[in-house]
Design an enzyme around this catalytic site. Structure first.
Site, PDB file in Angstrom:
ATOM      1  N   GLU A 108       0.829  -1.215   0.000  1.00 29.69           N
ATOM      2  CA  GLU A 108       0.000   0.000   0.000  1.00 29.69           C
ATOM      3  C   GLU A 108       0.860   1.261   0.000  1.00 29.69           C
ATOM      4  OE1 GLU A 108      -2.219  -1.189   3.382  1.00 29.69           O
ATOM      5  OE2 GLU A 108      -3.325  -2.696   2.238  1.00 29.69           O
ATOM      6  N   GLU A 128      -4.387  -9.414   4.135  1.00 23.43           N
ATOM      7  CA  GLU A 128      -5.266  -8.935   5.202  1.00 23.43           C
ATOM      8  C   GLU A 128      -6.476  -9.850   5.432  1.00 23.43           C
ATOM      9  OE1 GLU A 128      -3.136  -5.220   3.680  1.00 23.43           O
ATOM     10  OE2 GLU A 128      -3.979  -7.052   2.839  1.00 23.43           O
TER      11      GLU A 128
END
Length: 247
Positions: A108, A128
């Protein structure tokens, strides 16, 4: 030792994530130091910025060896989201130079940059969901724009690892290079950008981002809301304990 190094030379700011003993995994101190370095770049006369990682990885994601802090999580999550906001908000174009792991928050961070160069053997992944967590860093907005909605869902829902070479084929990165050429190429790209009129480069970045980022704040807020729900779940507690118990 600071968890982030900053240097400015000939119009190029280079920011190094500097927790090599933990593969530059994210902790609160690293977030604070990274934001400080980005602020320094914003105030400098740099005309381009390179973001890279010391040691064997770019950033291996959140440091799961660290216990989840107690108390209200929103300030900490907002602080993490500020990395994406700051990267996107810089007037200077930012190039990510990714080698080794770029996992979760590490991927990210890279996507928050304007250009991404990767070593051919870099490893991108979004684990995640498998850990019971929510994505952050505007991945919910930026990943589908880069690789398309279906591939984005595949990467998030299956959590499979993608090499730098495959990431280039998917459009997740601009180019995949031999690892020994990575920083030289990133600095060469930065030098080419720095040679352009600074105002023109800033306006080009702003114009291209205007449509992309029109929904970015909404994506960041939704991600924080989901993170607050998932962070203290039984599934996350179990996966975190399993990770910490590894030898």
């Amino acid at each position: 030792m600071s968890t982030v190094d900053y240097a400015l030379d000939d119009g190029i700011a280079v920011i190094w994530l500097n927790r090599p003993e933990r593969l530059n995994a994210v902790v609160a101190e690293l977030v604070d130091d990274l934001l400080e370095a980005l602020d320094a770049a914003a105030k400098s006369d740099a005309r381009a910025v390179v973001l890279a990682g010391r040691g064997r990885a770019f950033c291996a994601g959140h440091d799961l060896k660290e216990p989840t802090p107690e108390g209200d999580s929103r300030p900490r999550l907002d602080r993490l989201q500020d990395v994406t906001r700051r990267l996107r908000g810089l007037r200077q174009p930012v190039i990510a130079a990714v080698h080794g792991y770029a996992i979760g928050a590490g991927a990210e961070f890279a996507m928050g940059c304007d250009l991404i160069l990767a070593a051919e053997d870099a490893v991108f992944a979004f684990p995640e969901v498998s850990l019971g967590l929510s994505v952050t860093g505007a991945a919910s907005r930026l990943l589908p724009l880069l690789v398309g909605p279906l591939k984005a869902k595949e990467l998030l829902l299956l959590g499979e690892r993608v090499s730098g070479t495959e990431a280039a084929k998917l459009g997740l990165v601009n180019a995949a290079l031999p690892v020994d050429d990575l920083m030289d190429t990133a600095l060469a790209w930065a030098a080419r950008i720095a040679a352009h009129p600074a105002a023109a480069a800033t306006m080009a970045k702003r114009a291209l981002d205007s449509g992309i980022d029109s929904s970015l704040d909404a994506a960041l807020e939704l991600e924080v809301s989901h993170a607050l729900i998932t962070e203290h779940s039984a599934e996350v507690a179990a996966s975190s304990e399993a990770f910490r118990s590894r030898s």
